[in-house]
Design a protein around this motif. Structure first.
Motif, PDB file in Angstrom:
ATOM      1  N   GLY A 123       1.041  -1.182   0.370  1.00  0.00           N
ATOM      2  CA  GLY A 123      -0.142   0.148  -0.131  1.00  0.00           C
ATOM      3  C   GLY A 123       0.724   0.878  -0.655  1.00  0.00           C
ATOM      4  N   SER A 124       0.203   1.886   0.677  1.00  0.00           N
ATOM      5  CA  SER A 124       1.373   3.128   1.447  1.00  0.00           C
ATOM      6  C   SER A 124       2.507   3.232   1.685  1.00  0.00           C
ATOM      7  N   PRO A 125       3.653   4.183   1.471  1.00  0.00           N
ATOM      8  CA  PRO A 125       4.542   4.033   2.469  1.00  0.00           C
ATOM      9  C   PRO A 125       4.150   4.048   4.148  1.00  0.00           C
ATOM     10  N   ALA A 126       3.418   4.484   4.170  1.00  0.00           N
ATOM     11  CA  ALA A 126       2.965   5.277   5.759  1.00  0.00           C
ATOM     12  C   ALA A 126       2.168   4.103   6.146  1.00  0.00           C
ATOM     13  N   GLU A 127       1.383   3.078   5.460  1.00  0.00           N
ATOM     14  CA  GLU A 127       0.557   1.744   5.735  1.00  0.00           C
ATOM     15  C   GLU A 127       1.591   0.723   5.640  1.00  0.00           C
ATOM     16  N   ASP A 128       3.105   0.403   4.837  1.00  0.00           N
ATOM     17  CA  ASP A 128       3.673  -0.312   5.087  1.00  0.00           C
ATOM     18  C   ASP A 128       4.379  -0.338   6.290  1.00  0.00           C
ATOM     19  N   VAL A 129       4.765   1.359   6.777  1.00  0.00           N
ATOM     20  CA  VAL A 129       5.683   1.370   7.542  1.00  0.00           C
ATOM     21  C   VAL A 129       4.945   1.461   9.263  1.00  0.00           C
ATOM     22  N   GLU A 130       3.809   1.317   9.700  1.00  0.00           N
ATOM     23  CA  GLU A 130       3.298   1.266  10.462  1.00  0.00           C
ATOM     24  C   GLU A 130       2.876  -0.423  11.108  1.00  0.00           C
ATOM     25  N   ARG A 131       2.660  -1.412   9.658  1.00  0.00           N
ATOM     26  CA  ARG A 131       2.365  -2.581  10.250  1.00  0.00           C
ATOM     27  C   ARG A 131       3.381  -3.308  10.815  1.00  0.00           C
ATOM     28  N   ILE A 132       2.899  -4.722  11.435  1.00  0.00           N
ATOM     29  CA  ILE A 132       2.970  -4.689  12.713  1.00  0.00           C
ATOM     30  C   ILE A 132       4.269  -6.957  12.176  1.00  0.00           C
ATOM     31  N   GLU A 133       4.703  -6.516  11.123  1.00  0.00           N
ATOM     32  CA  GLU A 133       5.788  -7.200  10.426  1.00  0.00           C
ATOM     33  C   GLU A 133       6.826  -6.072  10.496  1.00  0.00           C
ATOM     34  N   PHE A 134       6.770  -5.155  10.464  1.00  0.00           N
ATOM     35  CA  PHE A 134       8.041  -3.582  10.428  1.00  0.00           C
ATOM     36  C   PHE A 134       8.581  -3.828  11.165  1.00  0.00           C
ATOM     37  N   TRP A 135       7.589  -3.920  12.439  1.00  0.00           N
ATOM     38  CA  TRP A 135       7.646  -3.708  13.794  1.00  0.00           C
ATOM     39  C   TRP A 135       8.957  -4.664  14.387  1.00  0.00           C
ATOM     40  N   THR A 136       8.732  -6.405  13.902  1.00  0.00           N
ATOM     41  CA  THR A 136       8.842  -7.004  14.665  1.00  0.00           C
ATOM     42  C   THR A 136      10.249  -6.659  14.072  1.00  0.00           C
ATOM     43  N   VAL A 137      10.437  -6.152  12.338  1.00  0.00           N
ATOM     44  CA  VAL A 137      12.217  -5.997  11.907  1.00  0.00           C
ATOM     45  C   VAL A 137      12.493  -5.561  13.325  1.00  0.00           C
ATOM     46  N   ILE A 138      12.118  -4.693  13.037  1.00  0.00           N
ATOM     47  CA  ILE A 138      13.288  -3.301  13.948  1.00  0.00           C
ATOM     48  C   ILE A 138      13.509  -4.241  14.968  1.00  0.00           C
ATOM     49  N   GLN A 139      12.717  -4.664  15.585  1.00  0.00           N
ATOM     50  CA  GLN A 139      12.945  -5.048  16.952  1.00  0.00           C
ATOM     51  C   GLN A 139      13.678  -6.501  16.899  1.00  0.00           C
ATOM     52  N   GLY A 140      13.411  -7.338  16.277  1.00  0.00           N
ATOM     53  CA  GLY A 140      14.645  -8.398  16.407  1.00  0.00           C
ATOM     54  C   GLY A 140      15.760  -7.716  15.259  1.00  0.00           C
ATOM     55  N   CYS A 141      15.934  -7.195  14.767  1.00  0.00           N
ATOM     56  CA  CYS A 141      17.679  -5.926  14.500  1.00  0.00           C
ATOM     57  C   CYS A 141      17.609  -5.462  15.738  1.00  0.00           C
ATOM     58  N   ALA A 142      17.003  -4.869  16.067  1.00  0.00           N
ATOM     59  CA  ALA A 142      17.403  -3.886  17.234  1.00  0.00           C
ATOM     60  C   ALA A 142      18.019  -5.249  18.583  1.00  0.00           C
ATOM     61  N   ASN A 143      17.328  -5.758  18.849  1.00  0.00           N
ATOM     62  CA  ASN A 143      17.331  -7.081  19.756  1.00  0.00           C
ATOM     63  C   ASN A 143      19.460  -7.869  19.221  1.00  0.00           C
ATOM     64  N   LYS A 144      19.437  -7.517  18.184  1.00  0.00           N
ATOM     65  CA  LYS A 144      20.692  -7.915  17.905  1.00  0.00           C
ATOM     66  C   LYS A 144      21.717  -6.938  17.973  1.00  0.00           C
ATOM     67  N   LEU A 145      21.623  -6.022  19.095  1.00  0.00           N
ATOM     68  CA  LEU A 145      22.795  -4.819  18.698  1.00  0.00           C
ATOM     69  C   LEU A 145      22.570  -4.949  20.189  1.00  0.00           C
ATOM     70  N   PRO A 146      24.325  -4.220  20.282  1.00  0.00           N
ATOM     71  CA  PRO A 146      24.635  -4.213  21.757  1.00  0.00           C
ATOM     72  C   PRO A 146      23.883  -3.660  22.478  1.00  0.00           C
ATOM     73  N   SER A 147      24.153  -3.503  23.821  1.00  0.00           N
ATOM     74  CA  SER A 147      22.868  -3.322  24.609  1.00  0.00           C
ATOM     75  C   SER A 147      22.535  -1.729  24.654  1.00  0.00           C
ATOM     76  N   ARG A 148      23.834  -1.292  24.874  1.00  0.00           N
ATOM     77  CA  ARG A 148      23.335  -0.059  25.359  1.00  0.00           C
ATOM     78  C   ARG A 148      23.039   0.637  23.767  1.00  0.00           C
ATOM     79  N   LEU A 149      23.935   0.882  22.825  1.00  0.00           N
ATOM     80  CA  LEU A 149      23.089   0.629  21.316  1.00  0.00           C
ATOM     81  C   LEU A 149      21.552   0.991  21.020  1.00  0.00           C
TER      82      LEU A 149
END
Length: 167
Positions: A123-149
């Motif tokens: 859909g529109s970029p705004a709709e895709d950004v807010e999708r839960i799959e996006f947040w799942t990927v963001i959280q998964g990637c963030a979990n791979k960062l060192p804790s302080r970062l």
């Protein structure tokens, strides 16, 4: 003759808070905000209820430094982040017991996109950004960062704090 909080023994900050008015004054705003973030009405309703309950329980700690709506919104943001973390944990648990990772089909072994981003967007970029799959990927990637970062990333991008507040 003295007037004001000194004579009544009441806390002026507590007099500013009127929990009985929270739903009427802030309920719709909090619901729309939560719905915008999670895209599920049932989850948004639960998050708002959890927010109001947490605010009720913590009303003695409210220092009056922010407006009630800002204070309630900050609590809601943390509730949304907790919900997202729980959702990611549940998906990770499914992956551990044999279910496919939600990102397996998006990235190759080197962490590069398998397909161009245009194909992923529906859909529109705004709709895709807010999708839960996006947040799942963001959280998964963030979990791979060192804790302080990871902590700085979450504070800056998810909680929208300034650099000065983060420091």
């Amino acid at each position: 003759m003295m007037t004001g909080p000194e004579t009544t023994g009441s806390d002026p900050v507590q007099e500013l808070i009127d929990p009985q008015q929270w739903v009427d004054q802030h309920g719709d705003y909090l619901f729309r905000y939560a719905l915008h973030l999670v895209r599920r009405a049932d989850v948004a309703e639960d998050l708002v209820q959890d927010t109001l309950l947490a605010a009720w329980r913590g009303r003695e700690r409210y220092a009056g430094a922010a407006k009630e709506r800002s204070w309630l919104t900050a609590i809601l943001k943390r509730k949304v982040i907790d919900w997202l973390r729980q959702t990611v944990r549940e998906r990770n648990h499914l992956a551990e017991i044999g279910a496919d990772e939600p990102t397996d089909d998006m990235f190759n072994g080197a962490g590069k996109w398998r397909n161009k981003l245009k194909r992923w967007m529906s859909g529109s970029p705004a709709e895709d950004v807010e999708r839960i799959e996006f947040w799942t990927v963001i959280q998964g990637c963030a979990n791979k960062l060192p804790s302080r970062l990871r902590e700085v990333f979450v504070l800056w991008h998810l909680e929208e704090q300034t650099g000065k507040e983060i420091c």
